[in-house]
Scaffold this active site. Structure first.
Site, PDB file in Angstrom:
ATOM      1  N   ASP A  28       1.520  -1.792  -6.130  1.00 26.72           N
ATOM      2  CA  ASP A  28       0.296  -1.658  -6.928  1.00 26.72           C
ATOM      3  C   ASP A  28       0.687  -1.115  -8.295  1.00 26.72           C
ATOM      4  O   ASP A  28       1.506  -0.205  -8.402  1.00 26.72           O
ATOM      5  CB  ASP A  28      -0.692  -0.709  -6.220  1.00 26.72           C
ATOM      6  N   ILE A  29       0.098  -1.698  -9.328  1.00 24.53           N
ATOM      7  CA  ILE A  29       0.432  -1.323 -10.707  1.00 24.53           C
ATOM      8  C   ILE A  29       0.028   0.137 -10.976  1.00 24.53           C
ATOM      9  O   ILE A  29       0.606   0.790 -11.832  1.00 24.53           O
ATOM     10  CB  ILE A  29      -0.240  -2.312 -11.716  1.00 24.53           C
ATOM     11  N   ASN A  84     -10.682  -2.687   0.799  1.00 22.98           N
ATOM     12  CA  ASN A  84     -12.010  -2.598   0.201  1.00 22.98           C
ATOM     13  C   ASN A  84     -12.586  -4.007   0.158  1.00 22.98           C
ATOM     14  O   ASN A  84     -12.028  -4.873  -0.512  1.00 22.98           O
ATOM     15  CB  ASN A  84     -11.925  -2.023  -1.220  1.00 22.98           C
ATOM     16  N   GLN A  91     -14.171  -2.619  -4.097  1.00 21.91           N
ATOM     17  CA  GLN A  91     -13.283  -3.748  -4.402  1.00 21.91           C
ATOM     18  C   GLN A  91     -13.412  -4.128  -5.873  1.00 21.91           C
ATOM     19  O   GLN A  91     -14.520  -4.362  -6.363  1.00 21.91           O
ATOM     20  CB  GLN A  91     -13.635  -4.955  -3.512  1.00 21.91           C
ATOM     21  N   HIS A  97      -6.868  -8.001  -0.317  1.00 22.86           N
ATOM     22  CA  HIS A  97      -5.591  -7.272  -0.326  1.00 22.86           C
ATOM     23  C   HIS A  97      -5.727  -6.063   0.577  1.00 22.86           C
ATOM     24  O   HIS A  97      -6.772  -5.433   0.643  1.00 22.86           O
ATOM     25  CB  HIS A  97      -5.211  -6.848  -1.741  1.00 22.86           C
ATOM     26  N   HIS A  99      -4.263  -2.353   1.148  1.00 27.43           N
ATOM     27  CA  HIS A  99      -3.492  -1.287   0.506  1.00 27.43           C
ATOM     28  C   HIS A  99      -2.641  -0.589   1.563  1.00 27.43           C
ATOM     29  O   HIS A  99      -3.158  -0.178   2.616  1.00 27.43           O
ATOM     30  CB  HIS A  99      -4.429  -0.218  -0.082  1.00 27.43           C
TER      31      HIS A  99
HETATM   32  P1  AMP Z   1      -9.321  -2.689  -5.088  1.00 24.17           P
HETATM   33  O1  AMP Z   1     -10.026  -1.596  -5.853  1.00 24.17           O
HETATM   34  O2  AMP Z   1      -9.228  -2.441  -3.625  1.00 24.17           O
HETATM   35  O3  AMP Z   1      -9.881  -4.065  -5.425  1.00 24.17           O
HETATM   36  O4  AMP Z   1      -7.817  -2.621  -5.592  1.00 24.17           O
HETATM   37  C1  AMP Z   1      -7.295  -3.415  -6.604  1.00 24.17           C
HETATM   38  C2  AMP Z   1      -5.923  -2.876  -6.886  1.00 24.17           C
HETATM   39  O5  AMP Z   1      -5.172  -3.839  -7.611  1.00 24.17           O
HETATM   40  C3  AMP Z   1      -5.918  -1.584  -7.739  1.00 24.17           C
HETATM   41  O6  AMP Z   1      -5.302  -0.543  -6.996  1.00 24.17           O
HETATM   42  C4  AMP Z   1      -5.122  -1.991  -8.976  1.00 24.17           C
HETATM   43  O7  AMP Z   1      -4.303  -0.950  -9.459  1.00 24.17           O
HETATM   44  C5  AMP Z   1      -4.307  -3.178  -8.489  1.00 24.17           C
HETATM   45  N1  AMP Z   1      -3.909  -4.137  -9.499  1.00 24.17           N
HETATM   46  C6  AMP Z   1      -4.715  -4.744 -10.403  1.00 24.17           C
HETATM   47  N2  AMP Z   1      -3.981  -5.590 -11.166  1.00 24.17           N
HETATM   48  C7  AMP Z   1      -2.697  -5.535 -10.708  1.00 24.17           C
HETATM   49  C8  AMP Z   1      -1.475  -6.170 -11.063  1.00 24.17           C
HETATM   50  N3  AMP Z   1      -1.418  -7.055 -12.056  1.00 24.17           N
HETATM   51  N4  AMP Z   1      -0.364  -5.856 -10.373  1.00 24.17           N
HETATM   52  C9  AMP Z   1      -0.402  -4.961  -9.375  1.00 24.17           C
HETATM   53  N5  AMP Z   1      -1.522  -4.329  -8.979  1.00 24.17           N
HETATM   54  C10 AMP Z   1      -2.654  -4.606  -9.639  1.00 24.17           C
END
Ligand code: AMP
Ligand code: ZN
Length: 133
Positions: A28-29, A84, A91, A97, A99
């Site tokens: 995760d970024i 989520n 979400q 995805h 986590h």
């Molecule tokens: P959610 O809130 O469950 O939809 O989580 C989305 C997740 O995606 C967040 O934790 C972000 O930090 C992660 N995210 C968004 N863009 C990227 C990306 N380009 N590379 C890696 N993680 C990402």
């Protein structure tokens, strides 16, 4: 095309920790804890409800594999799995995805349930509603 579809097809980069024909895992970024990883199917599904049972089972097989890889590499004893599904659940990326969140002493992450108490009558009514399906 959504950001995770772009990662899946190589249009944008990611720190990949696992890949096969159908699934991908990458860091995760925004690292909620060190090693915070996302596991996705390469095919776009909006959220958990959109996954057929068989695909959900395949996804969890990959989650299991990746969690073991992380555990042996990062030597943590505890972790949380989180999905989520839906904006109300938090979400933000509409491509399913899971986590994977390794946990460490004093890692600062808080996942809290503030539970509600139901009466026996309320539990029974709730169960009836659920089990009528
Ligand atoms: P959610 O809130 O469950 O939809 O989580 C989305 C997740 O995606 C967040 O934790 C972000 O930090 C992660 N995210 C968004 N863009 C990227 C990306 N380009 N590379 C890696 N993680 C990402
Ligand atoms: Zn997508």
């Amino acid at each position: 095309m959504c950001v995770f579809c772009k990662i899946a097809n190589g249009e944008i980069p990611a720190y990949k920790v696992y890949e096969d024909d159908d699934f991908l895992a990458f860091l995760d970024i925004s690292q909620a804890t060190i090693g915070h990883t996302l596991v996705i199917p390469k095919k776009h599904y909006e959220n958990f409800f959109a996954l057929e049972e068989e695909k959900a089972a395949d996804l969890m097989r990959v989650v299991s594999k990746v969690s073991k890889k992380l555990k042996s590499a990062l030597a943590f004893e505890a972790f949380n799995l989180l999905n989520n599904s839906g904006a109300l659940a938090g979400q933000t990326v509409n491509h399913i995805h899971i986590h994977l969140l390794p946990r460490y002493e004093n890692d600062g992450l808080r996942i809290e349930f503030s539970g509600k108490k139901l009466s026996e009558k309320e539990f029974k009514a709730l169960l009836e509603k659920i089990n009528s399906k």
